[in-house]
Motif scaffolding. Structure first.
Motif, short mmCIF file in Angstrom:
data_model
loop_
_atom_site.label_atom_id
_atom_site.label_comp_id
_atom_site.label_asym_id
_atom_site.label_seq_id
_atom_site.Cartn_x
_atom_site.Cartn_y
_atom_site.Cartn_z
N ILE A 3 10.41 -8.98 -5.41
CA ILE A 3 9.95 -7.81 -6.37
C ILE A 3 8.63 -7.32 -5.70
CG2 ILE A 3 8.64 -7.24 -8.50
CD1 ILE A 3 9.83 -9.72 -9.94
N GLU A 4 8.75 -5.96 -5.34
CA GLU A 4 7.56 -5.28 -4.63
C GLU A 4 7.03 -4.32 -5.54
OE1 GLU A 4 9.00 -5.30 -0.05
OE2 GLU A 4 9.49 -3.71 -1.37
N ILE A 5 5.70 -4.27 -5.62
CA ILE A 5 4.78 -3.22 -6.34
C ILE A 5 3.97 -2.53 -5.57
CG2 ILE A 5 2.88 -2.84 -7.98
CD1 ILE A 5 5.28 -3.87 -9.24
N ALA A 6 4.38 -1.22 -5.48
CA ALA A 6 3.79 -0.43 -4.72
C ALA A 6 2.21 0.27 -5.33
CB ALA A 6 4.42 1.14 -4.51
N HIS A 7 1.24 -0.11 -5.08
CA HIS A 7 -0.15 0.18 -5.52
C HIS A 7 -0.95 1.28 -4.74
CE1 HIS A 7 -4.40 -1.02 -6.29
NE2 HIS A 7 -3.94 -1.75 -7.42
N ARG A 8 -1.63 2.03 -5.69
CA ARG A 8 -2.43 2.90 -5.34
C ARG A 8 -3.82 2.39 -4.87
NH1 ARG A 8 -6.94 5.80 -7.04
NH2 ARG A 8 -7.16 7.92 -6.21
N PHE A 9 -4.13 2.20 -3.71
CA PHE A 9 -5.66 1.69 -3.29
C PHE A 9 -6.38 2.78 -3.45
CE2 PHE A 9 -2.86 -1.99 -1.79
CZ PHE A 9 -3.52 -2.97 -2.24
N LYS A 10 -7.76 2.56 -3.72
CA LYS A 10 -8.65 3.52 -3.68
C LYS A 10 -9.10 4.19 -2.13
CE LYS A 10 -11.32 2.13 -7.71
NZ LYS A 10 -10.51 1.28 -8.16
N ASP A 29 0.92 -1.26 -0.10
CA ASP A 29 0.06 0.15 -0.15
C ASP A 29 0.84 1.24 -0.04
OD1 ASP A 29 -1.72 2.13 0.28
OD2 ASP A 29 -2.79 1.35 2.33
N SER A 30 0.60 2.00 -1.06
CA SER A 30 1.54 3.23 -1.20
C SER A 30 1.47 4.02 0.04
CB SER A 30 1.30 3.76 -2.50
OG SER A 30 0.05 4.08 -2.69
N THR A 31 0.46 4.05 0.98
CA THR A 31 0.37 5.03 1.68
C THR A 31 0.53 4.47 3.42
OG1 THR A 31 -2.24 4.69 2.17
CG2 THR A 31 -1.46 6.37 0.56
N SER A 32 0.79 3.08 3.48
CA SER A 32 0.90 2.95 4.54
C SER A 32 2.26 1.56 4.72
CB SER A 32 -0.17 2.01 5.18
OG SER A 32 -0.75 0.90 4.35
N ALA A 33 2.28 0.85 5.58
CA ALA A 33 3.17 -0.34 6.08
C ALA A 33 2.80 -1.53 5.24
CB ALA A 33 3.89 -0.24 7.29
N TRP A 34 1.52 -1.49 5.11
CA TRP A 34 0.82 -2.82 4.68
C TRP A 34 1.44 -3.46 3.51
CZ3 TRP A 34 -1.71 -4.88 0.37
CH2 TRP A 34 -2.47 -5.91 0.59
N ARG A 35 1.61 -4.89 3.38
CA ARG A 35 1.77 -5.87 2.37
C ARG A 35 0.99 -7.01 2.08
NH1 ARG A 35 6.38 -2.97 3.75
NH2 ARG A 35 8.26 -2.94 2.10
N GLY A 36 0.83 -7.18 0.95
CA GLY A 36 0.04 -8.29 0.45
C GLY A 36 0.95 -9.47 -0.11
N HIS A 37 0.75 -10.70 0.27
CA HIS A 37 1.58 -11.62 -0.40
C HIS A 37 0.58 -12.69 -1.04
CE1 HIS A 37 5.04 -10.18 2.00
NE2 HIS A 37 4.13 -9.96 2.86
N GLY A 38 0.07 -12.18 -2.16
CA GLY A 38 -0.84 -13.16 -2.78
C GLY A 38 -2.26 -13.22 -2.05
N CYS A 39 -3.04 -14.01 -2.62
CA CYS A 39 -4.32 -14.15 -1.75
C CYS A 39 -4.82 -15.49 -1.50
CB CYS A 39 -5.36 -13.41 -2.83
SG CYS A 39 -5.24 -11.65 -2.77
N ARG A 40 -5.85 -15.62 -0.79
CA ARG A 40 -6.21 -17.20 -0.61
C ARG A 40 -7.89 -17.16 -1.21
NH1 ARG A 40 -5.52 -14.87 3.99
NH2 ARG A 40 -6.87 -14.83 5.69
N LEU A 41 -8.35 -18.27 -1.27
CA LEU A 41 -10.02 -18.19 -1.94
C LEU A 41 -10.67 -18.02 -0.68
CD1 LEU A 41 -11.32 -18.16 -4.59
CD2 LEU A 41 -11.05 -20.87 -4.45
N VAL A 42 -11.75 -17.58 -0.93
CA VAL A 42 -13.02 -17.91 0.07
C VAL A 42 -14.17 -18.32 -0.53
CG1 VAL A 42 -14.63 -16.72 1.59
CG2 VAL A 42 -12.14 -15.72 1.24
N VAL A 43 -14.39 -19.78 -0.24
CA VAL A 43 -15.60 -20.64 -0.72
C VAL A 43 -16.94 -20.69 0.39
CG1 VAL A 43 -14.09 -21.46 -2.61
CG2 VAL A 43 -14.49 -22.79 -0.47
N PRO A 44 -17.87 -20.82 -0.16
CA PRO A 44 -18.28 -20.55 -1.65
C PRO A 44 -18.77 -19.17 -1.98
CG PRO A 44 -20.23 -21.43 -0.13
CD PRO A 44 -18.95 -21.23 0.70
N TYR A 45 -18.45 -18.36 -1.19
CA TYR A 45 -18.70 -16.93 -1.62
C TYR A 45 -18.01 -16.46 -2.88
CZ TYR A 45 -19.64 -11.81 -1.12
OH TYR A 45 -19.83 -10.52 -1.21
#
Length: 309
Positions: free
Chosen positions: A207-214, A124-140
């Protein structure tokens, strides 16, 4: 003298992103170990005239192809269109509002292998948060970010702001599902289909990508406008992959949460051939969803085992 083709094609859809496109391209070039081996393929997804992609300086323009669409494509079709115009052996799929870490191109080439997809770390380009891929939520059929590096570095769902793979593998998987509408669900569905195709998704912190979250007010407006599409995409994703015994539960969950959107979403599901898509995948993919469940020990969103049928 024949021009040497690029090694990496950075592909990105851009809808109403304006100058952010140029900033993303500048970041990628400034941080690359070998900028001469990089091209950018931008799809202008029917942007408003005053918010079309702005590429920036002469060096960026030489390396950038902008494809303008007069009709709204959505994320999946826009990415696929960019990939069809790409010349690089490697595709780096990202968003039009990102920043790149130093040496990202060299690291991508070093870590890639046949049958492997890289999921990069997203900041997150505005904080220290980092995301390392995602996990699936089923059955939603939603996802949650991994906020810690997954054990073994294998992830169920790649990072949509940074998915890296050889173009040949992208084509073998079949690209993104163009039966989905506009936004949401494209990366999760692509990732599950990639696993079922026989690929693996490996997370990297190199590899790190800084992302603009809305910001919150933009998110609220966006969700209000896109909710029917989002519900449809979740339903299509689940219809394509879930065991039949879970599909009704998926529909029930969305109907309870979004009663004003479920009827239109179900109509879209029928119009866009969701059950036909399910049959096609079942007939062509080497692994079924039960294999994916076993591969990750997947539980449903309240901790129950996911049925195989």
């Amino acid at each position: 003298m024949t021009a040497v083709p690029p090694v990496i094609s950075v592909v990105m859809p851009a809808r109403n992103e304006g100058a952010r496109v140029g900033a993303t391209i500048a970041s990628a070039l400034d941080t690359a170990a070998g900028p001469d081996g990089i091209e950018f393929v931008v799809v202008d997804d029917c942007s408003a005239p005053d918010r079309r992609p702005e590429v920036g300086g002469a060096a960026a323009r030489r390396r950038t192809t902008v494809i303008r669409s007069a009709r709204r494509l959505g994320v999946g079709a826009a990415r696929n269109l960019a990939a069809r115009h790409a010349r690089g052996r490697v595709l780096f799929v990202t968003d039009a509002h990102t920043g790149f870490s130093a040496g990202w191109d060299r690291t991508a080439i070093r870590l890639l292998a046949p049958g492997r997809i890289l999921s990069v770390t997203v900041l997150d380009s505005t904080s220290a948060w980092r995301g390392h891929g995602c996990r699936l939520v089923v059955p939603y059929m939603g996802t949650r970010w991994n906020t810690a590096v997954p054990e073994g570095r294998l992830v169920q769902v790649a990072s949509s702001a940074g998915t890296v793979l050889e173009r040949a593998l992208f084509e073998r998987i079949g690209g993104y599902d163009e039966g989905m509408v506009h936004y949401s669900g494209f990366e999760p569905e692509f990732s599950v289909r990639a696993w079922r195709t026989g690929a693996e998704i490996v997370h990297t912190t190199d590899i790190e990508i800084a992302h603009r979250f809305k910001p919150r007010e933009e998110v609220t407006a966006f969700l209000g406008a896109a909710r029917t599409s989002i519900v449809h995409n979740c339903l299509r994703f689940g219809t394509a992959h879930l065991p039949e015994s879970m599909i009704l539960e998926m529909v029930r969950l969305h109907a309870l949460e979004f009663p004003e959107h479920i009827r239109a979403a179900l109509a879209l599901l029928e119009e866009r051939g969701a059950w036909r898509r399910r049959e096609e995948l079942a007939a062509t993919l080497p692994h079924d969803f039960a294999w994916f469940v076993r591969r990750f020990g997947l539980l449903d969103q309240i901790g129950r085992p996911v049925p195989e049928k």
